[in-house]
Scaffold this active site. Structure first.
Site, short mmCIF file in Angstrom:
data_model
loop_
_atom_site.label_atom_id
_atom_site.label_comp_id
_atom_site.label_asym_id
_atom_site.label_seq_id
_atom_site.Cartn_x
_atom_site.Cartn_y
_atom_site.Cartn_z
N ARG A 163 -28.57 -17.13 -9.24
CA ARG A 163 -27.17 -17.45 -8.90
C ARG A 163 -27.07 -18.10 -7.51
O ARG A 163 -26.16 -17.80 -6.74
CB ARG A 163 -26.28 -16.20 -8.94
N SER A 244 -19.12 -12.01 -14.53
CA SER A 244 -19.67 -10.98 -13.63
C SER A 244 -19.08 -11.17 -12.24
O SER A 244 -19.13 -12.27 -11.69
CB SER A 244 -21.18 -11.13 -13.51
N GLU A 340 -20.41 -12.35 -6.68
CA GLU A 340 -20.90 -13.58 -7.27
C GLU A 340 -19.78 -14.63 -7.25
O GLU A 340 -20.04 -15.82 -7.20
CB GLU A 340 -21.30 -13.26 -8.72
N1 EPU Z 1 -24.87 -1.98 -18.47
C1 EPU Z 1 -24.22 -0.80 -18.21
N2 EPU Z 1 -22.86 -0.75 -18.36
C2 EPU Z 1 -22.15 -1.82 -18.77
C3 EPU Z 1 -22.81 -3.02 -19.08
C4 EPU Z 1 -24.18 -3.09 -18.90
O1 EPU Z 1 -24.83 0.20 -17.83
O2 EPU Z 1 -20.91 -1.68 -18.86
C5 EPU Z 1 -26.32 -2.07 -18.25
C6 EPU Z 1 -27.13 -1.96 -19.51
O3 EPU Z 1 -28.29 -1.22 -19.23
C7 EPU Z 1 -27.53 -3.40 -19.81
C8 EPU Z 1 -27.63 -3.98 -18.40
O4 EPU Z 1 -26.63 -3.32 -17.66
O5 EPU Z 1 -28.75 -3.47 -20.48
C9 EPU Z 1 -27.44 -5.48 -18.35
O6 EPU Z 1 -26.18 -5.81 -18.94
P1 EPU Z 1 -25.90 -7.24 -19.60
O7 EPU Z 1 -27.01 -7.61 -20.51
O8 EPU Z 1 -24.52 -7.21 -20.14
O9 EPU Z 1 -26.02 -8.24 -18.41
P2 EPU Z 1 -25.59 -8.21 -16.86
O10 EPU Z 1 -26.82 -8.01 -16.03
O11 EPU Z 1 -24.45 -7.30 -16.62
C10 EPU Z 1 -26.06 -10.77 -16.52
C11 EPU Z 1 -25.33 -11.95 -15.98
C12 EPU Z 1 -24.31 -12.46 -17.01
C13 EPU Z 1 -25.04 -12.83 -18.28
C14 EPU Z 1 -25.79 -11.59 -18.79
C15 EPU Z 1 -26.64 -11.87 -20.02
C16 EPU Z 1 -25.30 -11.61 -13.57
C17 EPU Z 1 -24.48 -11.29 -12.38
N3 EPU Z 1 -24.66 -11.60 -14.74
O12 EPU Z 1 -25.10 -9.73 -16.67
O13 EPU Z 1 -23.70 -13.62 -16.48
O14 EPU Z 1 -24.14 -13.29 -19.28
O15 EPU Z 1 -26.68 -11.11 -17.76
O16 EPU Z 1 -27.79 -12.57 -19.66
O17 EPU Z 1 -26.48 -11.91 -13.44
C18 EPU Z 1 -21.83 -14.28 -15.12
O18 EPU Z 1 -22.65 -14.62 -14.26
O19 EPU Z 1 -20.60 -14.43 -14.94
C19 EPU Z 1 -22.31 -13.67 -16.34
C20 EPU Z 1 -21.47 -13.19 -17.26
#
Ligand code: EPU
Length: 344
Positions: A163, A244, A340
């Site tokens: 990012r 995010s 972010e």
């Molecule tokens: N999780 C929780 N609670 C929640 C949601 C997730 O505990 O409410 C934990 C779970 O263990 C899950 C992990 O967090 O496995 C990761 O969650 P998720 O796969 O939804 O991804 P994220 O890390 O929250 C990132 C990006 C997203 C992107 C997703 C999928 C960042 C800041 N965000 O989110 O990007 O869509 O991965 O690859 O890196 C954005 O940047 O706006 C965005 C949506």
């Protein structure tokens, strides 16, 4: 070019916040953009706006908001296996993804349904489901604000990180992105697809039970990503948000071990750099903020990392809530969450 006065930015930010630009102009050619910077050089601050999906306005904008409405795509180079697609900064990111998927061009299908414009994509090196823009990006074309000269930056020169890019650092407020060139694969095979990340494989099986893995195409992956995103991430047209809100913190091995000793259930991703990435959504959920709200500002029920505007929250309400979340995460884990989204 029409310069509007006291112009509502509500349709131009995905939080749906009612703020006003002192002046607003939409530019649809490089010449218009150059003219804006020539005429407004010293006196008026110029804020360049893309799709407005990664910005949180806390007040009216003093100065000129310049919306980049440059349109067009063209294939600039082609080999037997690949092609280079140049897309103007004002194109909607997901329109380009849909177009590429319809042509069976591979490389950006995992980035389906990300809101925002082409021009904003390199700024934060958009990424999802195991792919980042930097993986397909060839170059970025931009105009220097002070001289009006065009420049091309190669992928390396963009200094991409998680990012992060040169456009958030050395070139912040200096260079306006006018187009992005990406290398896509013509007729990719199932081996070229990125299906190992997270829930993708599971979703593919659920959506296409009859299709053998080796027959998956970019179309299948794009549909799986769309389906996962729709189930977790609120549609900004229905519920104001900017995806995010915080970045996932990357911590040292020592910090990870300290936390792991106390929270063995904590999900983590080991990075090649030796750092450990911890999902901010998990940290937030542990503090009890998932699905909680204060007035019309809240953290999303399905994804704890997404700050949402249930309707009447102001930018300041949203920032205040995000600060409470950040403070609670710090109190519990001694970790500082970094935003972010750009707060203005
Ligand atoms: N999780 C929780 N609670 C929640 C949601 C997730 O505990 O409410 C934990 C779970 O263990 C899950 C992990 O967090 O496995 C990761 O969650 P998720 O796969 O939804 O991804 P994220 O890390 O929250 C990132 C990006 C997203 C992107 C997703 C999928 C960042 C800041 N965000 O989110 O990007 O869509 O991965 O690859 O890196 C954005 O940047 O706006 C965005 C949506």
């Amino acid at each position: 070019m029409i310069f509007h006065q006291h112009y509502s930015l509500k349709p131009h930010n995905s939080f749906g916040l009612e703020v006003f630009a002192e002046q607003f102009v939409s530019i649809s050619s490089e010449e218009e953009l150059r003219e804006v910077f020539r005429s407004k050089q010293s006196a008026t601050p110029v804020f360049v706006l893309g799709g407005g999906s990664n910005v949180l306005f806390t007040q009216n904008v003093q100065g000129l908001v310049c919306k980049i409405a440059l349109k067009g795509t063209r294939v600039v180079r082609e080999t037997a296996e690949t092609l280079e697609l140049e897309c103007a900064a004002g194109e909607v990111w997901d329109d380009i993804v849909r177009y590429a998927v319809a042509q069976n061009w591979g490389g950006i299908e995992n980035l389906s349904l990300i809101p925002g414009s082409i021009g904003a994509a390199p700024v934060q090196n958009i990424g999802a489901y195991g792919v980042e823009l930097k993986d397909v990006l060839v170059s970025v074309q931009g105009m220097m604000r002070d001289t009006g000269e065009m420049h091309t930056l190669t992928q390396e020169e963009c200094a991409f990180g998680y990012r992060d890019s040169i456009f958030k650092r050395e070139l912040k407020n200096k260079c306006v992105i006018t187009s992005v060139t990406m290398r896509l694969r013509k007729n990719p095979t199932a081996n070229d697809l990125h299906t190992s990340y997270g829930a993708i494989r599971e979703e593919l099986t659920k959506l296409f039970p009859e299709t053998p893995h080796e027959s998956y195409t970019v179309h299948h992956v794009s549909e799986a990503v769309r389906s996962i995103r729709r189930s977790k991430l609120p549609d900004p047209a229905v519920l104001g948000n900017a995806g995010s809100f915080f970045k996932n913190p990357e911590v040292s091995r020592e910090v990870y071990e300290r936390l792991y000793a106390e929270y063995p259930a904590m999900p983590v991703f080991m990075l090649d750099s030796g750092l450990v990435k911890i999902p901010a959504a998990w940290l937030i959920e542990q503090t009890g903020w998932k699905g909680r709200r204060d007035g019309d500002a809240g953290m999303h029920t399905q994804q704890a990392l997404v700050l949402v505007n249930y309707g009447k929250a102001t930018g300041q309400d949203l920032v205040r809530l995000s600060e409470r979340v950040r403070a609670d995460v710090f109190a519990k884990f001694s970790l500082q969450l970094e935003t972010e989204v750009n707060i203005l």
